[in-house]
Design an enzyme around this catalytic site. Structure first.
Site, PDB file in Angstrom:
ATOM      1  N   SER A   1     -34.968   5.359 -30.019  1.00 45.00           N
ATOM      2  CA  SER A   1     -34.765   4.553 -31.330  1.00 45.00           C
ATOM      3  C   SER A   1     -33.503   5.224 -32.042  1.00 45.00           C
ATOM      4  O   SER A   1     -32.908   4.584 -32.962  1.00 45.00           O
ATOM      5  CB  SER A   1     -35.645   3.939 -32.068  1.00 45.00           C
ATOM      6  OG  SER A   1     -36.472   2.874 -31.111  1.00 45.00           O
TER       7      SER A   1
ATOM      8  N   LYS B   1     -30.141   3.548 -32.370  1.00 43.55           N
ATOM      9  CA  LYS B   1     -29.944   2.652 -33.395  1.00 43.55           C
ATOM     10  C   LYS B   1     -28.864   3.056 -34.573  1.00 43.55           C
ATOM     11  O   LYS B   1     -28.144   2.351 -34.963  1.00 43.55           O
ATOM     12  CB  LYS B   1     -31.039   1.876 -33.887  1.00 43.55           C
ATOM     13  CG  LYS B   1     -32.087   1.144 -32.843  1.00 43.55           C
ATOM     14  CD  LYS B   1     -33.286   0.840 -33.639  1.00 43.55           C
ATOM     15  CE  LYS B   1     -34.223  -0.476 -32.829  1.00 43.55           C
ATOM     16  NZ  LYS B   1     -34.984   0.568 -32.038  1.00 43.55           N
TER      17      LYS B   1
ATOM     18  N   SER C   1     -37.098   0.190 -37.344  1.00 45.11           N
ATOM     19  CA  SER C   1     -36.486   0.121 -35.918  1.00 45.11           C
ATOM     20  C   SER C   1     -36.710  -1.207 -35.178  1.00 45.11           C
ATOM     21  O   SER C   1     -37.068  -1.514 -33.961  1.00 45.11           O
ATOM     22  CB  SER C   1     -37.303   1.486 -35.277  1.00 45.11           C
ATOM     23  OG  SER C   1     -36.824   1.802 -34.319  1.00 45.11           O
TER      24      SER C   1
END
Length: 359
Positions: free
Chosen positions: A50, A53, A105
């Protein structure tokens, strides 16, 4: 064209203390100069989960649409894993979605952002990869906006993710969002209160932002940034089961052993042993700061290269200054001449200049 060269060389050996981490890949980098202060397998390409991102947020911010109202569509129905649990038909700004993306997230937020900004998720992923190439991420491949490995996965390196973070932290909206500990929001369907998963914001006082990540393939990934006085550092760890402590240790290592020093100050400069421009003022237009260890200042080398120009106008570039740390060039600065405010020349100096210009 002849050049006048002058060297100032001061070389003294230096050392800094040792540091280690539990990470498969790790980097500590100065965000202002991109100088690497610690590295471990920094160019090894791995699943990054993640922390992908960060790029999703950058593309969203640079779209110029942060204040647009987004109506959440059917795309979020394919979301799984971590989320902010938005609903089809819900209305919020793109900026709200970026907060949900970065603080919690949210994989559903990633899909909603991708669909709104890119038109399709696939087109948004292309935008992510194009941006990666633009900013110098040479070993990075994005396949989705969230970092989930089941979606082919996103692959990068500790070095590339540090480069991305350095870039992102120059965006004021990103800097504000990533440093936010808590964000509350009321929409047409729900009330949200999001706490940032990056607990370094609470346990390490110099933290300015970052992003967490985890998948079964990538294991724990973490990006964090910290500032102390005028030193700005970024740490990236990939596959690190002790990441919270490792990041703090790396920051403390950087802050304890390095200082961001002003090496060059804009304005007039003096070049000793140069008599060609002795009756003019030479100057540089920019300050230059660089992170140095406690003993490296004595390892700086200044190399001036001046062009012997015959006809001068005010503001002409007349040379360059190269600054080295040992044998590594760390900066290049243009040198300019000021002939309006030059010192009053004596009669003999004017005769000398006349003969020089004839040559």
């Amino acid at each position: 064209m002849k050049k006048l060269l002058m060297f100032l060389i001061l070389l003294i050996p230096f050392t800094v203390g040792a540091i280690d981490t539990s990470a498969r890949s790790a980097i500590l980098m100065d965000m202002d100069s991109n100088r690497i202060l610690y590295e471990e397998n920094i160019h090894e390409k791995r699943s990054v989960a993640s922390i992908s991102k960060i790029m999703t947020a950058v593309v969203a911010i640079e779209s110029g649409k942060l204040d647009d109202i987004v109506v959440i569509g059917e795309e979020i129905k394919s979301s799984y894993g971590s989320g902010i649990y938005i609903k089809v038909g819900e209305e919020m700004t793109l900026k709200d979605l970026v907060y949900g993306l970065m603080l919690r997230s949210g994989n559903d937020a990633a899909l909603a952002i991708a669909k709104y900004v890119g038109g399709t998720v696939q087109d948004f992923v292309k935008m992510m990869n194009d941006k990666a190439k633009e900013i110098g991420m040479r070993n990075t491949e994005f396949n989705n906006p969230s970092g989930l490995d089941q979606e082919e996965g996103n692959y990068s390196t500790a070095y590339d993710m540090a480069i991305l973070t350095n870039y992102a932290m120059k965006l004021e909206d990103y800097k504000t969002i990533t440093s936010t500990k808590k964000y509350t929001l009321t929409t047409n369907k729900n009330v949200y209160s999001w706490i940032n998963k990056n607990k370094l914001l609470s346990i390490y006082k110099y933290t300015t932002g970052g992003k967490t990540g985890f998948t079964e393939i990538a294991k724990r990934t973490l990006v964090s940034t910290a500032t102390k006085e005028n030193t700005n550092l970024v740490v990236v760890t990939l596959n690190d089961g002790n990441d919270w402590q490792d990041h703090q240790n790396l920051f403390e290592y950087g802050f304890s052993n390095y200082t961001n020093l002003k090496i060059l100050e804009k304005g007039n400069i003096t070049i000793y042993d140069d008599d060609y421009y002795d009756n003019y003022k030479l100057y540089v237009k920019n300050d230059f700061f660089y992170l140095l260890s406690n003993s490296e200042e004595d390892n700086l080398i200044f190399k001036y290269e001046l062009e012997k120009k015959r006809n001068l106008d005010n503001g002409d570039k007349v040379g360059i200054l190269n600054i080295y740390l040992g044998d590594k060039k760390i900066h290049k600065e243009d040198i300019f001449v000021d002939i309006i405010n030059n010192k009053e020349k004596s009669f003999f100096e004017k005769i000398k200049e006349w003969f020089v210009n004839l040559w």
